[in-house]
Motif scaffolding. Structure first.
Motif, PDB file in Angstrom:
ATOM      1  N   ARG A   1      13.369  45.297  -0.446  1.00 37.56           N
ATOM      2  CA  ARG A   1      12.489  45.925  -1.433  1.00 37.56           C
ATOM      3  C   ARG A   1      11.894  44.785  -2.239  1.00 37.56           C
ATOM      4  NH1 ARG A   1      15.104  48.938  -5.193  1.00 37.56           N
ATOM      5  NH2 ARG A   1      13.334  50.315  -5.390  1.00 37.56           N
ATOM      6  N   LEU A   2      10.592  44.805  -2.480  1.00 41.78           N
ATOM      7  CA  LEU A   2       9.963  43.660  -3.112  1.00 41.78           C
ATOM      8  C   LEU A   2       8.664  44.015  -3.812  1.00 41.78           C
ATOM      9  CD1 LEU A   2       7.810  41.767  -0.631  1.00 41.78           C
ATOM     10  CD2 LEU A   2       9.395  43.451   0.258  1.00 41.78           C
ATOM     11  N   PHE A   3       8.265  43.130  -4.726  1.00 41.42           N
ATOM     12  CA  PHE A   3       6.924  43.141  -5.294  1.00 41.42           C
ATOM     13  C   PHE A   3       6.569  41.704  -5.642  1.00 41.42           C
ATOM     14  CE2 PHE A   3       9.459  43.523  -9.155  1.00 41.42           C
ATOM     15  CZ  PHE A   3       8.759  42.782 -10.104  1.00 41.42           C
ATOM     16  N   GLN A   4       5.264  41.452  -5.854  1.00 39.95           N
ATOM     17  CA  GLN A   4       4.808  40.092  -6.126  1.00 39.95           C
ATOM     18  C   GLN A   4       3.880  40.047  -7.330  1.00 39.95           C
ATOM     19  OE1 GLN A   4       2.822  38.641  -2.592  1.00 39.95           O
ATOM     20  NE2 GLN A   4       4.741  38.123  -1.585  1.00 39.95           N
ATOM     21  N   VAL A   5       3.936  38.902  -8.028  1.00 38.27           N
ATOM     22  CA  VAL A   5       3.005  38.549  -9.093  1.00 38.27           C
ATOM     23  C   VAL A   5       2.519  37.136  -8.796  1.00 38.27           C
ATOM     24  CG1 VAL A   5       4.255  39.991 -10.770  1.00 38.27           C
ATOM     25  CG2 VAL A   5       4.771  37.551 -10.626  1.00 38.27           C
ATOM     26  N   THR A   6       1.508  36.687  -9.507  1.00 39.70           N
ATOM     27  CA  THR A   6       1.110  35.285  -9.416  1.00 39.70           C
ATOM     28  C   THR A   6       1.025  34.706 -10.814  1.00 39.70           C
ATOM     29  OG1 THR A   6      -1.256  35.796  -9.408  1.00 39.70           O
ATOM     30  CG2 THR A   6      -0.201  35.523  -7.270  1.00 39.70           C
ATOM     31  N   ASP A   7       1.293  33.425 -10.927  1.00 45.94           N
ATOM     32  CA  ASP A   7       1.169  32.761 -12.217  1.00 45.94           C
ATOM     33  C   ASP A   7      -0.297  32.350 -12.405  1.00 45.94           C
ATOM     34  OD1 ASP A   7       0.714  30.248 -10.926  1.00 45.94           O
ATOM     35  OD2 ASP A   7       2.027  29.226 -12.338  1.00 45.94           O
ATOM     36  N   PRO A   8      -0.679  31.806 -13.552  1.00 41.36           N
ATOM     37  CA  PRO A   8      -2.092  31.463 -13.789  1.00 41.36           C
ATOM     38  C   PRO A   8      -2.679  30.440 -12.819  1.00 41.36           C
ATOM     39  CG  PRO A   8      -0.877  31.508 -15.850  1.00 41.36           C
ATOM     40  CD  PRO A   8       0.134  31.633 -14.743  1.00 41.36           C
ATOM     41  N   ASN A   9      -1.841  29.691 -12.112  1.00 42.40           N
ATOM     42  CA  ASN A   9      -2.304  28.718 -11.139  1.00 42.40           C
ATOM     43  C   ASN A   9      -2.262  29.251  -9.713  1.00 42.40           C
ATOM     44  OD1 ASN A   9      -2.938  26.038 -12.492  1.00 42.40           O
ATOM     45  ND2 ASN A   9      -0.987  26.579 -13.439  1.00 42.40           N
ATOM     46  N   GLY A  10      -1.956  30.531  -9.550  1.00 48.39           N
ATOM     47  CA  GLY A  10      -1.930  31.130  -8.225  1.00 48.39           C
ATOM     48  C   GLY A  10      -0.621  30.991  -7.487  1.00 48.39           C
TER      49      GLY A  10
END
Length: 132
Positions: free
Chosen positions: A106-115
């Motif tokens: 089970r998962l989800f993703q985000v990105t930081d301001p630098n990708g």
């Protein structure tokens, strides 16, 4: 060999922006910082993070202009739904909504301001195992 800690070094355009993201939203604390450099850690099993500014001369010439791409920084955690809700409430864009794979991830993703892609994972019993 006896490994005592693990660190991932990420080359980014804006060290301060990534540093704010990891300390504000993911509970990291600054261990050391200088112009174009930040060292971050947590008290749990999370990997330590070093952020380096692209173009910095401490890197070998063939690595100076590379960017942290093609990398997924994955954290195995508990309470996945609560973490997604918390991050969403804090204004973090969820770039891959919570989902479950057939093999039990089970998962989800985000990105930081630098990708930099940050993935949160929780393991569940695969559907096939539940039916046996």
């Amino acid at each position: 060999m006896h490994i005592t800690a693990s660190t991932v070094s990420l080359t980014v355009d804006d060290v301060a922006a990534s540093q704010r993201f990891f300390t504000t939203h993911l509970g990291y604390v600054e261990q050391a910082a200088a112009e174009g450099f930040a060292s971050l850690s947590r008290e749990d099993a999370a990997v330590d993070i070093v952020l380096l500014a692209r173009g910095t001369e401490v890197l070998p010439a063939d690595q100076r202009d590379q960017h942290a791409s093609g990398l997924i920084l994955a954290f195995t955690t508990t309470g996945l739904e609560q973490e997604e809700k918390r991050l969403r409430a804090e204004g973090v864009e969820i770039v891959m909504p919570l989902r479950e794979e057939p093999w039990g991830e089970r998962l989800f993703q985000v990105t930081d301001p630098n990708g930099v892609i940050v993935q949160f994972v929780e393991w569940a019993a695969p559907a096939a195992a539940e039916n046996t």
